[in-house]
Every structure is written in C-alpha cells, then in structure tokens.
Design an enzyme around this catalytic site. Structure first.
Site, mmCIF file in Angstrom:
data_model
loop_
_atom_site.group_PDB
_atom_site.id
_atom_site.type_symbol
_atom_site.label_atom_id
_atom_site.label_comp_id
_atom_site.label_asym_id
_atom_site.label_seq_id
_atom_site.Cartn_x
_atom_site.Cartn_y
_atom_site.Cartn_z
ATOM 1 N N PHE A 1 -8.191 0.236 -1.237
ATOM 2 C CA PHE A 1 -8.956 -1.059 -1.501
ATOM 3 C C PHE A 1 -7.940 -1.298 -3.429
ATOM 4 O O PHE A 1 -8.823 -2.579 -3.820
ATOM 5 C CB PHE A 1 -10.011 -0.709 -2.356
ATOM 6 N N VAL B 1 0.559 -1.354 -0.250
ATOM 7 C CA VAL B 1 -0.275 -0.020 0.184
ATOM 8 C C VAL B 1 0.835 1.471 0.177
ATOM 9 O O VAL B 1 1.025 2.390 -0.340
ATOM 10 C CB VAL B 1 -0.733 -0.302 1.029
ATOM 11 N N CYS C 1 -4.477 -9.831 2.918
ATOM 12 C CA CYS C 1 -6.230 -8.829 4.130
ATOM 13 C C CYS C 1 -6.754 -9.879 4.259
ATOM 14 O O CYS C 1 -7.574 -9.913 5.102
ATOM 15 C CB CYS C 1 -6.333 -8.279 2.455
ATOM 16 N N GLY D 1 -6.671 -16.349 -0.262
ATOM 17 C CA GLY D 1 -5.424 -16.498 0.175
ATOM 18 C C GLY D 1 -4.767 -14.882 0.303
ATOM 19 O O GLY D 1 -5.766 -13.477 0.146
ATOM 20 N N ARG E 1 1.450 -14.718 0.571
ATOM 21 C CA ARG E 1 1.366 -14.604 2.332
ATOM 22 C C ARG E 1 -0.151 -15.404 2.659
ATOM 23 O O ARG E 1 -0.510 -15.575 1.329
ATOM 24 C CB ARG E 1 1.674 -13.545 2.561
ATOM 25 N N THR F 1 -4.962 -0.768 7.985
ATOM 26 C CA THR F 1 -6.431 -1.166 7.959
ATOM 27 C C THR F 1 -6.852 -1.366 9.148
ATOM 28 O O THR F 1 -5.557 -2.420 10.128
ATOM 29 C CB THR F 1 -7.008 -2.653 7.193
ATOM 30 N N LEU G 1 -16.933 -14.726 -7.876
ATOM 31 C CA LEU G 1 -17.633 -15.675 -8.185
ATOM 32 C C LEU G 1 -17.140 -16.684 -8.623
ATOM 33 O O LEU G 1 -17.256 -17.729 -8.734
ATOM 34 C CB LEU G 1 -19.004 -15.638 -8.506
ATOM 35 N N ASN H 1 -13.577 -6.313 2.431
ATOM 36 C CA ASN H 1 -13.226 -6.793 2.599
ATOM 37 C C ASN H 1 -13.751 -8.460 3.106
ATOM 38 O O ASN H 1 -13.857 -9.647 2.488
ATOM 39 C CB ASN H 1 -11.910 -6.760 3.107
ATOM 40 N N ASP I 1 10.464 4.042 6.321
ATOM 41 C CA ASP I 1 10.297 2.763 6.796
ATOM 42 C C ASP I 1 11.791 2.410 8.280
ATOM 43 O O ASP I 1 13.038 2.663 7.449
ATOM 44 C CB ASP I 1 10.783 1.754 5.740
#
Ligand code: UDX
Length: 414
Positions: free
Chosen positions: A156, A17, A264, A261, A331, A125, A254, A212, A36
């Site tokens: 998003f 992000v 998020c 996975g 992840r 988030t 769908l 989400n 960072d």
C-alpha cells in the site's frame, strides 16, 4: 539479526515496490537478492545508484549494500532461497484488463530454478484468482521436486513516502489458503511490529483493488463537488474542512484538482471494473470514478478557453509536471494530456519541474520550452498553470505572481 541473516529473500522486479521492499528487508537484517530482466537497471544498482527518486532511499541502499545483491541471473537468484517476492509490473492492456505476462514469466523462472522449500509471495497487484492460477502453473512446470507455498501480500506504499509506508505501514495484509505460509510470512514480518490482516488469497487480492478504488473514488467525488462549487459560488475548501472533521469521512484524499494520475489508480480501477464485469458484476461507482477523472484533467483547459477566445500563440507556463510531488514519475501524469491538448490549440508551452524536465523532454522533444527555474517561466508567461504541488511552487513569493493569471490545478496556491 543473527537469525535474519540466515534467511535468503529474493525479490523479483526492481521497480518502486520491489526496490523498496528489498531495501526494507535488508534494513531488517535479511540477505536479499534482487532479480530483474533490465540489465541497465541492475548495473546501475550494482554501481550504488538508486534508480528511483524517493526520499532517503539512496542512503538506505548504501547503508545496507552488503546484504543486497542485484542480478539478472535467475538461477543465482532462486538458488537456495526461502522467500520469493514477486513485485513485477502488471500494466494495463488496451481493453483495461491487467497484463499478467511479467508475473507468468517470473512463474516460469521460479518453476525452473527453485531447489528448496520456499514461500512464493505475490506483491504485484493482480486480479482475484491469479494467486491460485500461478500456484497451479508453477506446480505443473516445477523442475525440482520441492514444496512451495503461495501467499498474497499486497503493498500500500505511496511514492514519495514509500519507506515510511513500508516500515511503519498501517497494516500488513497476508492472504493465503495455507496456515504454514501465513506463519512463515509472519516470521519475517514480526520484526516490523505492525498490525496484521490475515485472510485468504482471493480476499487479499480484492482488498488491494478495493483500497485503491475507494481512494480514487474519494478524489473523483470531491472533484465533482468542487466543480459544482464553481457553478454555485460555494467554497470547496470550507466544504472539505466541514467534511473532514467528521471522523466517519476523514480529511484525507479530499483535495480537489486535475484528478489522480500515477501508476496505480487509473490502471487498478479499470482492471477492477473489468474483472468484476467478467465475474458478472457491474461496478457502477468505480466506473463513474474513472469517467470523472478522465474529464477532470481538462477542467483547467475548459476554464482557459472560457477566458480566452483562442489559445493560439499564447505563452502558457506549466509549473510542475509529475503526477504528484516528491517523485520523478510521469506515468499517467495529467500534465502530459494537458500539454498535449494545449499544443493542439497551438499555445506555446514553458514548463518547469524540479526533477522531471529530462523525462518530460523525452515525451515532448522540441515542441515545448524547458525551464530549469520558476523565474524562467514567469519571465515568458502571464498565464500560469500549476499542475503539481511541489513545495518550490507552493512557496513562490506571491509578489512574483502579482500580474499573472494563475490556474491552480492542485488547489494549493491559496
Ligand atoms: C497510490 C496509493 O495511495 C497507494 O496506497 C498504492 O499502493 C499505490 O497508489 P501513489 O500513486 O503513490 O499511491 O499516490 P497517491 O499519493 O495516492 O496519489 C495518487 C494521485 O491522486 C496523485 O496524482 C495525487 O495528486 C492525486 N490526489 C491525491 C488528489 O488529486 N487529491 C487528493 O486528495 C489525494
């Protein structure tokens, strides 16, 4: 561009992000400093290396490099800055709740170093009420007597289409309890020319979890219907078509398979259930979504076990290991749990992925075989599991699969 170049934006956290946000603001002409704590990442970015695999991001990083600064020095990052975007990770704790330690470490640095009026924007988030708590925390730790505003601005973006999802986002959500903060944030987003949803802090925080969790619920729902189709002999793809053409339902999210996975969905659904429960409300639908997803990962193994009495010494080919295509992210990838289970059953694993074999080897070391080409997998294995719908895999010449038993975990090999 003239005015944009005078605005200083600081982005904290160069994960997915943060890095995408920073590069997109730089692309719009703003001067952006990225902070960072990870020295290696900052060094690589300063060397011009794009540290995440994302289509076109590397080019855009290089095109905007004169407007981008990467540093581990918080004093430099927060000196004289107008906007701070907090984009640090909010990982899952063991009990499913959200770990806010990176957010509060950032709040500490902000309180120490900001030296002019600024807007502090939380993009990470975070559970409902976090923005308010962070505001109080910074206020009570502030070193210089400066005014600041707090706003929530959830992200998003999806991996693999992150730039498009940011520059052409379906909406920009701005949550704040302060009109000035909203106006200030709109001032830097106006050049994106996208629809706004303006609301208060708590609503904005909850909106992200609602989005989400709803998408995750669509996936678990279609997975359950697909499981039922298998039992009843109905066709899930015709059902998807019939459902998707109803505009009230829509045809996205769908696609059935081995479940969701990534960094998020799993973490956010669990955090939502947890903070809802702490607030005295049991979210039954989201809890079921999580349960369904956890068992869905093993659906192919259940099928395999029905077809073969034992998996011991079977050579099993794994095509695709990332949690979805166009990313190198492993992840919460279902492939990891699936390979683990297959190893428990003493199968021999031959894995192919176009980008993630190196990272996979850090997980499984010498316990499995790593195949740089799909052909290497096919040479050794008659049983094939498709776990990621990479184009390279979906487009395999079907003649090569003629004598293979294919377990399609992504419903993509029709
Ligand atoms: C998601 C949200 O889409 C994004 O809005 C949010 O900001 C971050 O989380 P991302 O994790 O990048 O984005 O991936 P997404 O494309 O949403 O897919 C998530 C998982 O769901 C993947 O494992 C994917 O394979 C799976 N999925 C998706 C399905 O199993 N079926 C589908 O129909 C869609």
């Amino acid at each position: 561009m003239q005015t944009n170049s005078k605005v200083k934006i600081t982005v904290v956290g160069v994960g997915y992000v943060g890095l995408v946000t920073a590069i997109c603001f730089a692309h719009k002409g703003y001067k952006v400093t990225c902070l960072d704590i990870n020295e290696e990442k900052i060094k690589r970015l300063n060397d011009g290396e794009c540290i995440i695999y994302e289509p076109e991001l590397e080019e855009m990083l290089s095109e905007n490099k004169e407007r981008l600064t990467f540093t581990t020095d918080a004093c430099l990052a927060f000196n004289d800055c107008d906007y701070i975007f907090i984009c640090v990770g909010t990982p899952e704790k063991e009990d499913g709740s959200c770990d806010l330690s990176f957010v509060y470490n950032t709040a500490d640095l902000i309180a120490n170093y900001i030296n002019k009026e600024c807007v502090i924007v939380i993009k990470s988030t975070v559970p409902v009420c976090t923005n308010e708590k962070v505001e109080e925390y910074i206020k009570s730790h502030l070193v210089n007597d400066v005014k600041f505003y707090i706003a929530s601005n959830p992200e998003f973006l999806s991996q693999g289409s992150a730039l498009k999802d940011t520059l052409e986002a379906s909406r920009i959500v701005i949550g704040s309890n302060d009109k000035i903060a909203i106006e200030k944030l709109k001032a830097i987003y106006d050049s994106f020319n996208l629809p706004y949803v303006i609301t208060n802090l708590r609503t904005s925080e909850l909106m992200k979890y609602a989005c989400n969790s709803f998408l995750a619920t669509k996936i678990s729902f279609i997975n359950e219907i697909a499981n039922l189709c298998d039992i009843l002999g109905a066709d899930i793809n015709d059902i998807r078509l019939g459902m998707g053409l109803d505009s009230r339902i829509g045809n996205k999210f769908l696609n059935p398979g081995i479940g969701y996975g990534g960094s998020c969905f799993s973490k956010d659904t669990k955090a939502l259930v947890k903070f809802a429960s702490e607030a005295g409300y049991e979210l039954r639908i989201v809890s079921s979504t999580i349960d369904v997803n956890e068992s869905q990962r093993y659906i192919l193994i259940d099928k395999l076990k029905k077809d073969f009495s034992s998996l011991e010494n079977l050579n099993i080919g794994i095509l695709g290991v990332t949690y979805k295509p166009n990313t190198n992210d492993l992840r919460d990838a279902p492939s990891i749990d699936i390979i683990d289970k297959l190893l428990e059953e003493r199968a021999n694993i031959y894995a192919y992925d176009p980008v993630a074999l190196n990272d996979l080897s850090k997980v499984f070391k010498d316990k499995i075989y790593y195949c740089p080409r799909i052909e290497d997998v096919l040479e050794h294995c008659d049983i094939i599991m498709v776990l990621t719908e990479w184009k390279q895999i979906v487009d395999i010449d079907r003649k090569l699969l003629k004598d293979k038993i294919v377990y399609d975990g992504r419903n993509c090999m029709r």
